[in-house]
Design a protein around this motif. Structure first.
Motif, PDB file in Angstrom:
ATOM      1  N   MET A 184       2.678  -6.250 -38.090  1.00 56.69           N
ATOM      2  CA  MET A 184       4.141  -5.813 -37.816  1.00 56.69           C
ATOM      3  C   MET A 184       4.010  -4.929 -36.854  1.00 56.69           C
ATOM      4  SD  MET A 184       7.253  -6.388 -38.773  1.00 56.69           S
ATOM      5  CE  MET A 184       8.644  -5.738 -38.103  1.00 56.69           C
ATOM      6  N   GLU A 185       3.140  -3.779 -36.860  1.00 59.82           N
ATOM      7  CA  GLU A 185       3.147  -2.865 -36.007  1.00 59.82           C
ATOM      8  C   GLU A 185       2.684  -3.291 -34.656  1.00 59.82           C
ATOM      9  OE1 GLU A 185       3.764   0.871 -34.690  1.00 59.82           O
ATOM     10  OE2 GLU A 185       4.215   0.367 -36.947  1.00 59.82           O
ATOM     11  N   ALA A 228       7.995  -3.284 -19.387  1.00 59.64           N
ATOM     12  CA  ALA A 228       8.174  -4.252 -18.506  1.00 59.64           C
ATOM     13  C   ALA A 228       9.338  -4.283 -17.664  1.00 59.64           C
ATOM     14  CB  ALA A 228       7.258  -5.392 -18.622  1.00 59.64           C
ATOM     15  N   VAL A 229      10.162  -4.713 -18.584  1.00 54.70           N
ATOM     16  CA  VAL A 229      11.688  -5.200 -18.348  1.00 54.70           C
ATOM     17  C   VAL A 229      12.320  -3.870 -17.645  1.00 54.70           C
ATOM     18  CG1 VAL A 229      13.970  -5.563 -19.264  1.00 54.70           C
ATOM     19  CG2 VAL A 229      12.002  -6.913 -20.018  1.00 54.70           C
ATOM     20  N   ALA A 240      11.013  -3.207 -13.989  1.00 52.02           N
ATOM     21  CA  ALA A 240      11.689  -4.599 -13.208  1.00 52.02           C
ATOM     22  C   ALA A 240      13.073  -3.924 -12.974  1.00 52.02           C
ATOM     23  CB  ALA A 240      11.703  -5.678 -13.867  1.00 52.02           C
ATOM     24  N   ASP A 265       3.335  -6.293 -33.604  1.00 52.71           N
ATOM     25  CA  ASP A 265       4.518  -6.867 -32.904  1.00 52.71           C
ATOM     26  C   ASP A 265       5.347  -5.762 -32.307  1.00 52.71           C
ATOM     27  OD1 ASP A 265       3.595  -9.334 -33.930  1.00 52.71           O
ATOM     28  OD2 ASP A 265       4.890  -9.221 -35.647  1.00 52.71           O
ATOM     29  N   ALA A 266       5.461  -4.696 -32.984  1.00 55.79           N
ATOM     30  CA  ALA A 266       6.489  -3.783 -32.149  1.00 55.79           C
ATOM     31  C   ALA A 266       5.783  -2.961 -31.041  1.00 55.79           C
ATOM     32  CB  ALA A 266       6.521  -2.499 -33.435  1.00 55.79           C
ATOM     33  N   ALA A 292       6.334  -5.579 -28.393  1.00 50.61           N
ATOM     34  CA  ALA A 292       7.739  -5.342 -28.135  1.00 50.61           C
ATOM     35  C   ALA A 292       8.064  -4.361 -27.000  1.00 50.61           C
ATOM     36  CB  ALA A 292       8.557  -5.642 -29.418  1.00 50.61           C
ATOM     37  N   ARG A 293       7.578  -3.034 -27.345  1.00 51.40           N
ATOM     38  CA  ARG A 293       7.632  -1.935 -26.584  1.00 51.40           C
ATOM     39  C   ARG A 293       7.112  -2.251 -25.197  1.00 51.40           C
ATOM     40  NH1 ARG A 293       6.160   1.078 -31.420  1.00 51.40           N
ATOM     41  NH2 ARG A 293       8.058   1.371 -32.697  1.00 51.40           N
ATOM     42  N   GLU A 294       6.044  -2.844 -25.076  1.00 47.95           N
ATOM     43  CA  GLU A 294       5.290  -2.953 -23.932  1.00 47.95           C
ATOM     44  C   GLU A 294       6.212  -3.897 -22.938  1.00 47.95           C
ATOM     45  OE1 GLU A 294       0.702  -2.560 -25.371  1.00 47.95           O
ATOM     46  OE2 GLU A 294       1.398  -4.419 -24.772  1.00 47.95           O
ATOM     47  N   ALA A 295       6.617  -5.146 -23.645  1.00 49.33           N
ATOM     48  CA  ALA A 295       7.357  -5.917 -22.953  1.00 49.33           C
ATOM     49  C   ALA A 295       8.850  -5.330 -22.537  1.00 49.33           C
ATOM     50  CB  ALA A 295       7.859  -7.166 -23.960  1.00 49.33           C
ATOM     51  N   LEU A 296       9.266  -4.490 -23.435  1.00 45.61           N
ATOM     52  CA  LEU A 296      10.582  -3.628 -23.079  1.00 45.61           C
ATOM     53  C   LEU A 296      10.237  -2.860 -21.921  1.00 45.61           C
ATOM     54  CD1 LEU A 296      12.155  -2.904 -26.296  1.00 45.61           C
ATOM     55  CD2 LEU A 296      13.322  -4.503 -24.616  1.00 45.61           C
TER      56      LEU A 296
END
Lengths: 99, 151
Positions: B1-2, B14-15, B18, B4-5, B8-12
């Motif tokens: 779970m951790e 990157a967004v 951009a 995943d978070a 998710a933060r790494e992906a956010l």
């Protein structure tokens, strides 16, 4: 209800492509390639995956004797991107909850 | 779970990166607004050509505008940005165009009716100053709002 992650957009390079295309009507392939600091073939591969899901489309236009490829997010792609970002935000926030 | 978070933060992140890149790259260069201001100024100065021969009168302004465009774009990357305009941005654009139309119309009116020779000149200077000054700020605001998905 928490929005679901979209497996097509999930790879980081595709997520970046969607984020770069989101505020514009379309973007030139070469400009996108330079912004992502990637190669033509790598970008084509990612765009094919997005196009296969109906999330992106391309058109070729010739101007001043030069052929250029323009890339755009489809409405479905834009919705999927926003939904995916909402899912990521929910996931990141949820993990921060004390319970 | 951790994990995943963390992903998710790494992906956010990157967004977010951009989006910051978009906010920067979608701004038009200042030369674009100077070009637009000069074109409007030429348009505002048209009343001074009223006494010219018809051929010269109708060709001078377009020729001058083309010259301004060519000089502004000479060996420069394109200043075209294909931002998706929201309703609010569209309204700002309409307001911008209306203001220009009103200033030009008023200056022509007082030039013809009152004989104020300086009115078109003042209108030209005002329009140039407004477009060259306010245009980049409006553009920066549009680029930021479009990049962050704000309506």
């Amino acid at each position: 209800m928490t929005p679901a992650l979209d497996p097509v957009i999930h790879p980081i390079q595709r997520l970046r492509i969607c984020a770069l295309l989101d505020p514009v009507t379309e973007e030139e392939f070469a400009a996108l390639r330079d912004l992502l600091e990637t190669s033509d073939s790598a970008l084509s591969k990612q765009l094919s995956a997005l196009a296969g899901a109906g999330y992106a489309s391309q058109r070729r236009a010739t101007r001043g004797g030069r052929s250029r490829v323009w890339v755009q997010l489809t409405p479905a792609g834009r919705r999927a991107f926003h939904g995916h970002v909402a899912a990521l935000t929910a996931l990141a926030n949820h993990a921060g909850d004390p319970d | 779970m951790e994990s995943d978070a963390v992903s998710a933060r790494e992906a956010l992140d990157a967004v977010s990166a951009a989006r910051e890149l978009n906010a920067e790259r979608l701004r038009r260069p200042k030369r674009y607004w100077i070009m637009l201001g000069l074109m409007l100024a030429v348009f505002a100065l048209l009343p001074y050509t009223a006494d010219w021969p018809p051929l010269l009168r109708y060709s001078a302004a377009p020729a001058l505008m083309i010259l301004v465009a060519v000089v502004a774009a000479w060996r420069q990357p394109t200043a075209v940005r294909k931002i998706r305009l929201s309703g609010r941005m569209g309204l700002q654009l309409v307001g911008f165009a209306l203001l220009g139309g009103v200033v030009i119309a008023v200056s022509r009116g007082v030039h013809l009716e009152q004989g104020w020779w300086w009115a078109p000149l003042v209108a030209a200077v005002l329009l140039f100053a407004f477009v060259a000054g306010v245009g980049p700020r409006m553009d920066r605001s549009w680029a930021r709002r479009a990049s962050h998905g704000e309506e």
